[in-house]
Design an enzyme around this catalytic site. Structure first.
Site, mmCIF file in Angstrom:
data_model
loop_
_atom_site.group_PDB
_atom_site.id
_atom_site.type_symbol
_atom_site.label_atom_id
_atom_site.label_comp_id
_atom_site.label_asym_id
_atom_site.label_seq_id
_atom_site.Cartn_x
_atom_site.Cartn_y
_atom_site.Cartn_z
ATOM 1 N N GLU A 330 0.825 -1.212 0.000
ATOM 2 C CA GLU A 330 0.000 0.000 0.000
ATOM 3 C C GLU A 330 0.858 1.260 0.000
ATOM 4 O O GLU A 330 0.688 2.149 -0.829
ATOM 5 C CB GLU A 330 -0.913 -0.009 1.228
ATOM 6 C CG GLU A 330 -1.808 1.198 1.328
ATOM 7 C CD GLU A 330 -2.866 1.200 0.242
ATOM 8 O OE1 GLU A 330 -3.740 0.336 0.267
ATOM 9 O OE2 GLU A 330 -2.798 2.067 -0.647
ATOM 10 N N ASP A 334 1.167 4.048 -2.955
ATOM 11 C CA ASP A 334 0.741 5.425 -2.687
ATOM 12 C C ASP A 334 1.873 6.415 -2.949
ATOM 13 O O ASP A 334 1.674 7.454 -3.587
ATOM 14 C CB ASP A 334 0.307 5.593 -1.221
ATOM 15 C CG ASP A 334 -0.926 4.770 -0.878
ATOM 16 O OD1 ASP A 334 -1.573 4.269 -1.809
ATOM 17 O OD2 ASP A 334 -1.229 4.642 0.329
ATOM 18 N N SER A 575 -6.879 2.210 -4.375
ATOM 19 C CA SER A 575 -5.710 2.645 -3.599
ATOM 20 C C SER A 575 -4.723 3.406 -4.471
ATOM 21 O O SER A 575 -4.022 4.292 -3.990
ATOM 22 C CB SER A 575 -4.967 1.424 -3.046
ATOM 23 O OG SER A 575 -5.584 0.953 -1.895
ATOM 24 N N ASP A 616 -15.439 11.762 -19.350
ATOM 25 C CA ASP A 616 -16.566 10.913 -18.938
ATOM 26 C C ASP A 616 -16.253 9.454 -19.295
ATOM 27 O O ASP A 616 -15.833 9.154 -20.407
ATOM 28 C CB ASP A 616 -17.829 11.391 -19.677
ATOM 29 C CG ASP A 616 -19.094 10.797 -19.097
ATOM 30 O OD1 ASP A 616 -19.008 10.103 -18.064
ATOM 31 O OD2 ASP A 616 -20.163 11.030 -19.692
ATOM 32 N N ILE A 617 -16.451 8.563 -18.350
ATOM 33 C CA ILE A 617 -16.224 7.132 -18.588
ATOM 34 C C ILE A 617 -17.577 6.463 -18.787
ATOM 35 O O ILE A 617 -18.468 6.598 -17.942
ATOM 36 C CB ILE A 617 -15.487 6.477 -17.394
ATOM 37 C CG1 ILE A 617 -14.202 7.245 -17.067
ATOM 38 C CG2 ILE A 617 -15.201 5.002 -17.682
ATOM 39 C CD1 ILE A 617 -13.161 7.261 -18.158
ATOM 40 N N GLY A 635 -22.345 10.833 -18.351
ATOM 41 C CA GLY A 635 -22.597 11.626 -17.141
ATOM 42 C C GLY A 635 -22.106 10.884 -15.902
ATOM 43 O O GLY A 635 -21.432 9.861 -15.997
ATOM 44 N N ASP A 637 -21.853 8.501 -12.763
ATOM 45 C CA ASP A 637 -22.360 7.169 -12.422
ATOM 46 C C ASP A 637 -21.656 6.663 -11.168
ATOM 47 O O ASP A 637 -20.562 7.112 -10.829
ATOM 48 C CB ASP A 637 -22.168 6.203 -13.603
ATOM 49 C CG ASP A 637 -20.726 6.168 -14.080
ATOM 50 O OD1 ASP A 637 -19.855 5.713 -13.300
ATOM 51 O OD2 ASP A 637 -20.453 6.611 -15.223
#
Ligand SMILES: *[C@@H]1O[C@H](CO)[C@@H](O)[C@H](O)[C@H]1NC(C)=O
Ligand SMILES: *[C@@H]1O[C@H](CO)[C@@H](O)[C@H](O)[C@H]1NC(C)=O
Ligand SMILES: *[C@@H]1O[C@H](CO)[C@@H](O)[C@H](O)[C@H]1NC(C)=O
Ligand SMILES: *[C@@H]1O[C@H](CO)[C@@H](O)[C@H](O)[C@H]1NC(C)=O
Ligand SMILES: *[C@@H]1O[C@H](CO)[C@@H](O)[C@H](O)[C@H]1NC(C)=O
Ligand SMILES: *[C@@H]1O[C@H](CO)[C@@H](O)[C@H](O)[C@H]1NC(C)=O
EC number: 3.4.14.10
Length: 658
Positions: A330, A334, A575, A616-617, A635, A637
């Site tokens: 992690e 990061d 993450s 937008d995905i 839009g 989601d």
């Protein structure tokens, strides 16, 4: 007997209660009400033994605060692009003044404590005036709260203990003045112990194979194997040469250059000394400097500073004794990407919690709340507080950076609504002070941590093949920015549209069962519910359109080439997405600071009002609970939010704001 004992298990304690000093004011028979109970769904902790009555508990009472109902109005004022006060953030003193508990709240609680034998000389009122702290024995607390304390053990981590009670009571005249009391019913500790990072190793052969295959789908899929490599092989990283930075392979190996290309983001050039990027890690999760060195040598050799600034909170320790992906993955993920992206700016790690106790989100908030530390009012004898309670020196030990990213989360069902609201209020205060707080949205689609879902009555967890959707926390707090995950489908390039992440993990998203919908997302969510009504009813999620929906935004979360424990491997997860998004906000803050402007602070208001700065995905789903989950659509989601950032456009938007 003065108490109307509600739980029979503690009836014997009532005998001792008779010996207590009398309350200053007689209010007739005291009626005790249940204030909080352990959420029925908590499942990972088992009761081990009754706590010894002489043991000492560090007690904190969170007082009810004033003016919280005006949160939306206040946030709009500093964060909405249409507000004349955009960017005019509050000082710590202003925050304290606006939300400090009423004098009568302090008085009611002090009176209650004294009547229970807790003398005022033992009690401290925090500088922020919203916590009362004292040390008390288990016997005192059991009597006061009509409860029993037990030591719990974690199901899978035998050496992890937690002190808790199942429910507690307060006199009815006190209830309205108390938000929460700790330690009681909140199983919030040891977040760091529960990391199960999703990852795949990259072998030398896989890397070479990928280079040969030029990133074409079938070859790369085969080449990246899940089998662990010999961890003692230090040559692993050396074989990934610069050819890896070839943008043609971003569908199988994400590097900082891939992210820059995907999000139209230049290399960092600015490094205002007051603008580090904050990254939160919970012990025993920890980074290894050797991993950062390995990573930067490969991807950012010119980085001026290969070590983050380390801020230890709640006895934090950057442990190095346990080393594996589950301890280092992690932090590596990061830090490596964020530090590479924002370089020459530096990152600050808030390392929270010790090895024995772990830590909670509350420990983090205690440690950084800017108002705790920087408020130098010195009014420990505040006349409003009757001058009789000394203010504690307990103040935050670290200031909040302008942007704070956390890639840890809980199930909302784990913690209890009162506790979550209390924390969410603190994020709201940080937002007012100009701090952007980002949280990853979860890696299990519409299911919760560990892939579990909720039973029909919300009282237990299912195995994840059925049941109600299980939203995450703090992503559901309206005053944080929740970040979901996307990916490049195999065979596509950085010039193609991304899809919701469906490799190894599914982007967490859905609808809160605790928090109401904030105004800034009403239009977006209503459009989603109307134009793309999900094929599920209220038996799956709160479909009233009146609850906070998440995530807000997203960023790539698949195939991150990460140096962990001396070798490169691929990491997956929201993450990854949260610190990458945070990096871009940090860079925008650099530009704003240079232009003499304030940091952006809370970004959701501006982004929902300007969705055109996002990509937008519109492809992919986030399965869970025996369903395909929600679908990415035109839009907003509930799996990719408003979409991924277009850095250049996002920067332009925030630079045009005052
Ligand atoms: C509780 O006890 C600890 C350890 O003795 C001490 O550091 C702390 O200041 C005490 N807290 C209060 C509120 O008195
Ligand atoms: C935890 O303790 C129980 C009983 O003492 C034991 O059966 C189990 O194997 C232990 N689990 C772990 C992960 O140590
Ligand atoms: C970490 O390492 C120590 C020492 O080797 C060991 O005693 C401990 O159990 C380890 N912790 C975990 C959570 O594996
Ligand atoms: C959904 O949320 C609304 C608004 O908070 C609430 O009134 C309603 O009871 C919730 N529905 C369910 C089924 O929990
Ligand atoms: C750095 O940021 C501070 C505000 O924190 C600002 O006053 C200062 O002008 C900035 N310096 C530069 C060189 O941008
Ligand atoms: C849409 O998502 C599916 C599932 O991940 C994937 O197979 C497909 O290639 C994606 N389409 C595009 C255009 O990215």
């Amino acid at each position: 007997m003065r108490f109307n004992i509600i739980t029979s298990v503690v009836a014997t304690l009532a005998v001792a209660a008779d010996a207590k000093p009398l309350a200053k004011f007689q209010r007739g028979p005291l009626r005790h009400v249940v204030h909080e109970e352990v959420p029925a769904v908590h499942s990972k902790w088992q009761k081990d033994h009754r706590m010894h009555y002489t043991a000492t508990l560090p007690v904190k009472i969170g007082l009810a605060q004033q003016n919280l109902h005006r949160a939306e109005e206040f946030i709009y004022d500093v964060a909405n692009p249409n507000s004349p006060n955009y960017g005019r953030h509050w000082s710590p003193a202003e925050v304290i003044e606006m939300f400090k508990p009423k004098r009568e709240s302090v008085n009611a609680i002090m009176e209650w404590l004294e009547s229970e034998g807790i003398h005022p000389s033992r009690v401290k009122l925090s500088v922020t005036k919203n916590w009362i702290t004292f040390n008390a024995t288990v016997r005192e607390m059991e009597q006061m709260l009509k409860t029993e304390y037990h030591v719990y053990k974690h199901e899978t981590q035998n050496n992890t203990h937690h002190v808790a009670c199942e429910k507690y009571h307060v006199p009815d005249y006190v209830a309205e003045h108390v938000d929460i009391i700790t330690p009681t019913v909140h199983f919030d500790k040891s977040l760091g112990h529960e990391r199960t990072n999703k990852h795949k190793k990259v072998s030398n052969e896989a890397t070479k194979e990928l280079k040969r295959s030029n990133g074409r789908r079938q070859d790369s899929t085969k080449a990246i194997v899940g089998s662990p490599l010999d961890g003692s092989n230090p040559k692993q990283g050396q074989h990934i040469d610069n050819a890896m930075m070839d943008l043609s392979q971003c569908d199988t190996m994400i590097t900082p250059d891939c992210l820059r290309a995907l999000y139209n983001m230049p290399k960092g050039t600015l490094a205002n000394a007051s603008n580090a990027l904050g990254i939160v890690e919970y012990t025993p999760q920890a980074f290894l400097q050797t991993d950062l060195d390995l990573y930067f040598d490969q991807f950012t050799p010119d980085i001026p500073q290969k070590t983050p600034q380390i801020l230890l909170l709640a006895d934090g320790v950057v442990q190095t004794q346990n080393q594996s992906f589950n301890f280092n993955g992690e932090s590596a993920l990061d830090l490596e990407f964020a530090m590479a992206l924002i370089s020459p700016q530096k990152a600050s790690v808030y390392q929270v919690g010790d090895l024995v106790q772990g830590a909670s989100f509350n420990n983090f908030l205690d440690g950084i709340d800017a108002s705790y530390c920087s408020f130098k009012g010195g009014d420990s004898k505040d006349p409003n507080m009757d001058g009789q309670y000394s203010a504690s020196v307990e103040c935050g030990i670290a200031t909040a950076t302008n942007v704070i990213s956390t890639s840890y989360g809980s199930n909302e069902a784990d913690l209890g609504a009162k506790y979550e609201r209390r924390q969410c209020d603190e994020y709201m205060k940080l937002a007012l002070q100009g701090v952007t707080v980002l949280y990853s949205s979860g890696d299990s689609g519409v299911a919760g941590n560990g892939g579990v879902c909720l039973s029909a009555d919300g009282q237990s967890f299912t195995d994840g093949t059925s049941g109600k959707f299980n939203p995450s926390f703090p992503g559901g707090c309206p005053w944080v920015t929740s970040v979901g995950a996307t990916q490049l489908s195999k065979g596509t390039t950085v010039n193609d549209a991304e899809t919701a992440c469906q490799e190894v993990i599914f982007s967490g998203g859905g609808f809160s069962n605790v928090f109401a919908i904030p105004s800034y997302q009403k239009k977006a969510v209503s459009t989603f519910m109307t134009d793309h009504a999900p094929p599920y009813g209220a038996d799956r999620f709160n479909n009233s359109g009146k609850v906070r929906a998440f995530p807000d935004v997203s960023a790539n979360g698949a195939n991150y080439v990460t140096a962990v424990d001396g070798q490169f491997s691929l990491s997956f997860g929201t993450s990854a997405s949260a610190p990458v998004f945070a990096s871009m906000i940090n860079m925008i803050n650099e530009e704003r600071l240079q232009a003499g402007k304030s940091p952006v602070g809370f970004i959701n208001e501006a982004l929902y009002a300007n969705p055109q700065v996002m990509n937008d995905i519109t492809n992919g789903t986030n399965p869970g609970c025996g369903t395909v989950g929600f679908s990415a659509v035109k839009g907003w989601d509930p799996l990719t939010g408003l979409g991924t950032p277009n850095y250049a456009k996002m920067k332009k938007l925030f630079m045009t704001l005052p």
